[in-house]
Design a protein around this motif. Structure first.
Motif, PDB file in Angstrom:
ATOM      1  N   LEU A   1       0.473 -23.102 -10.796  1.00 24.67           N
ATOM      2  CA  LEU A   1       1.341 -22.303 -11.671  1.00 24.67           C
ATOM      3  C   LEU A   1       0.880 -20.844 -11.718  1.00 24.67           C
ATOM      4  N   ALA A   2      -0.431 -20.628 -11.703  1.00 20.11           N
ATOM      5  CA  ALA A   2      -0.948 -19.256 -11.709  1.00 20.11           C
ATOM      6  C   ALA A   2      -0.544 -18.515 -10.440  1.00 20.11           C
ATOM      7  N   LEU A   3      -0.630 -19.176  -9.291  1.00 20.61           N
ATOM      8  CA  LEU A   3      -0.236 -18.537  -8.034  1.00 20.61           C
ATOM      9  C   LEU A   3       1.268 -18.262  -8.010  1.00 20.61           C
ATOM     10  N   VAL A   4       2.047 -19.212  -8.517  1.00 21.83           N
ATOM     11  CA  VAL A   4       3.499 -19.010  -8.576  1.00 21.83           C
ATOM     12  C   VAL A   4       3.832 -17.825  -9.482  1.00 21.83           C
ATOM     13  N   LEU A   5       3.202 -17.748 -10.658  1.00 17.59           N
ATOM     14  CA  LEU A   5       3.482 -16.653 -11.587  1.00 17.59           C
ATOM     15  C   LEU A   5       3.045 -15.310 -11.022  1.00 17.59           C
ATOM     16  N   SER A   6       1.857 -15.250 -10.419  1.00 18.10           N
ATOM     17  CA  SER A   6       1.408 -13.972  -9.868  1.00 18.10           C
ATOM     18  C   SER A   6       2.294 -13.542  -8.695  1.00 18.10           C
ATOM     19  N   SER A   7       2.752 -14.486  -7.898  1.00 16.54           N
ATOM     20  CA  SER A   7       3.678 -14.157  -6.809  1.00 16.54           C
ATOM     21  C   SER A   7       5.014 -13.659  -7.362  1.00 16.54           C
ATOM     22  N   PHE A   8       5.501 -14.322  -8.407  1.00 17.48           N
ATOM     23  CA  PHE A   8       6.751 -13.911  -9.041  1.00 17.48           C
ATOM     24  C   PHE A   8       6.647 -12.488  -9.590  1.00 17.48           C
ATOM     25  N   LEU A   9       5.528 -12.196 -10.255  1.00 19.86           N
ATOM     26  CA  LEU A   9       5.334 -10.848 -10.793  1.00 19.86           C
ATOM     27  C   LEU A   9       5.272  -9.807  -9.672  1.00 19.86           C
ATOM     28  N   GLY A  10       4.636 -10.160  -8.562  1.00 22.91           N
ATOM     29  CA  GLY A  10       4.577  -9.245  -7.422  1.00 22.91           C
ATOM     30  C   GLY A  10       5.950  -8.962  -6.841  1.00 22.91           C
ATOM     31  N   VAL A  11       6.762 -10.001  -6.712  1.00 20.78           N
ATOM     32  CA  VAL A  11       8.118  -9.827  -6.180  1.00 20.78           C
ATOM     33  C   VAL A  11       8.963  -8.989  -7.141  1.00 20.78           C
ATOM     34  N   CYS A  12       8.870  -9.278  -8.432  1.00 24.91           N
ATOM     35  CA  CYS A  12       9.642  -8.507  -9.423  1.00 24.91           C
ATOM     36  C   CYS A  12       9.209  -7.044  -9.444  1.00 24.91           C
ATOM     37  N   ALA A  13       7.891  -6.816  -9.423  1.00 22.74           N
ATOM     38  CA  ALA A  13       7.374  -5.440  -9.449  1.00 22.74           C
ATOM     39  C   ALA A  13       7.827  -4.673  -8.208  1.00 22.74           C
ATOM     40  N   SER A  14       7.763  -5.319  -7.041  1.00 26.35           N
ATOM     41  CA  SER A  14       8.172  -4.618  -5.828  1.00 26.35           C
ATOM     42  C   SER A  14       9.668  -4.324  -5.826  1.00 26.35           C
ATOM     43  N   THR A  15      10.449  -5.229  -6.391  1.00 17.41           N
ATOM     44  CA  THR A  15      11.895  -5.012  -6.472  1.00 17.41           C
ATOM     45  C   THR A  15      12.204  -3.796  -7.344  1.00 17.41           C
ATOM     46  N   ILE A  16      11.497  -3.668  -8.440  1.00 15.91           N
ATOM     47  CA  ILE A  16      11.708  -2.518  -9.340  1.00 15.91           C
ATOM     48  C   ILE A  16      11.177  -1.237  -8.707  1.00 15.91           C
ATOM     49  N   LEU A  17       9.954  -1.308  -8.140  1.00 12.97           N
ATOM     50  CA  LEU A  17       9.345  -0.104  -7.566  1.00 12.97           C
ATOM     51  C   LEU A  17      10.140   0.460  -6.400  1.00 12.97           C
ATOM     52  N   THR A  18      10.706  -0.411  -5.561  1.00 11.25           N
ATOM     53  CA  THR A  18      11.439   0.093  -4.392  1.00 11.25           C
ATOM     54  C   THR A  18      12.751   0.778  -4.763  1.00 11.25           C
ATOM     55  N   LYS A  19      13.176   0.627  -6.012  1.00 14.62           N
ATOM     56  CA  LYS A  19      14.361   1.376  -6.468  1.00 14.62           C
ATOM     57  C   LYS A  19      14.019   2.843  -6.686  1.00 14.62           C
ATOM     58  N   TYR A  20      12.726   3.126  -6.942  1.00 20.25           N
ATOM     59  CA  TYR A  20      12.300   4.489  -7.276  1.00 20.25           C
ATOM     60  C   TYR A  20      11.387   5.111  -6.217  1.00 20.25           C
ATOM     61  N   ILE A  21      10.687   4.270  -5.457  1.00 14.64           N
ATOM     62  CA  ILE A  21       9.727   4.757  -4.469  1.00 14.64           C
ATOM     63  C   ILE A  21      10.047   4.109  -3.123  1.00 14.64           C
ATOM     64  N   SER A  22      10.002   4.902  -2.077  1.00 14.85           N
ATOM     65  CA  SER A  22      10.275   4.401  -0.726  1.00 14.85           C
ATOM     66  C   SER A  22       9.266   3.304  -0.349  1.00 14.85           C
ATOM     67  N   PRO A  23       9.740   2.210   0.271  1.00 14.95           N
ATOM     68  CA  PRO A  23       8.815   1.158   0.713  1.00 14.95           C
ATOM     69  C   PRO A  23       7.708   1.695   1.635  1.00 14.95           C
ATOM     70  N   HIS A  24       8.033   2.731   2.419  1.00 15.52           N
ATOM     71  CA  HIS A  24       7.027   3.336   3.291  1.00 15.52           C
ATOM     72  C   HIS A  24       5.852   3.880   2.465  1.00 15.52           C
ATOM     73  N   TYR A  25       6.149   4.576   1.381  1.00 18.03           N
ATOM     74  CA  TYR A  25       5.094   5.118   0.526  1.00 18.03           C
ATOM     75  C   TYR A  25       4.311   4.005  -0.169  1.00 18.03           C
ATOM     76  N   LEU A  26       5.008   2.948  -0.571  1.00 16.25           N
ATOM     77  CA  LEU A  26       4.323   1.823  -1.208  1.00 16.25           C
ATOM     78  C   LEU A  26       3.369   1.143  -0.228  1.00 16.25           C
ATOM     79  N   GLN A  27       3.807   0.946   1.010  1.00 18.92           N
ATOM     80  CA  GLN A  27       2.942   0.332   2.015  1.00 18.92           C
ATOM     81  C   GLN A  27       1.741   1.212   2.328  1.00 18.92           C
TER      82      GLN A  27
END
Length: 89
Positions: free
Chosen positions: A44-70
């Motif tokens: 459950l911890a791995l699932v939750l941390s993965s979910f948070l990572g996916v949600c955070a990246s979805t929000i961040l890529t709306k404001y910051i280019s994926p190239h800059y994030l990488q």
């Protein structure tokens, strides 16, 4: 879509093998009378941390280019690696 699932599975699976979290989970399992609570808790911890990572990246890529994030993530990994080698982490 199936390719993304398989690729993500293998990347996460390989990355998690032998890391500190897996070692800690192994230690918890040795102290537990039943392995299922440790397995469920760690899963459950791995699932939750993965979910948070996916949600955070979805929000961040709306404001910051994926190239800059990488690039930023790569720089952070290098800094952490250097600090670890120097014994400061």
């Amino acid at each position: 879509m199936f390719n993304i699932i398989i690729t993500t599975f293998w990347i996460v699976f390989i990355a998690e093998l032998g890391d500190k979290t897996q070692l800690q989970t192994m230690l918890l399992a040795t102290q537990s009378k039943s392995l299922w609570p440790v397995f469920l808790g760690s899963s459950l911890a791995l699932v939750l941390s993965s979910f948070l990572g996916v949600c955070a990246s979805t929000i961040l890529t709306k404001y910051i280019s994926p190239h800059y994030l990488q690039t930023g993530a790569g720089v952070v990994f290098i800094v952490i690696g250097v600090l670890t080698l120097l014994g400061r982490m």
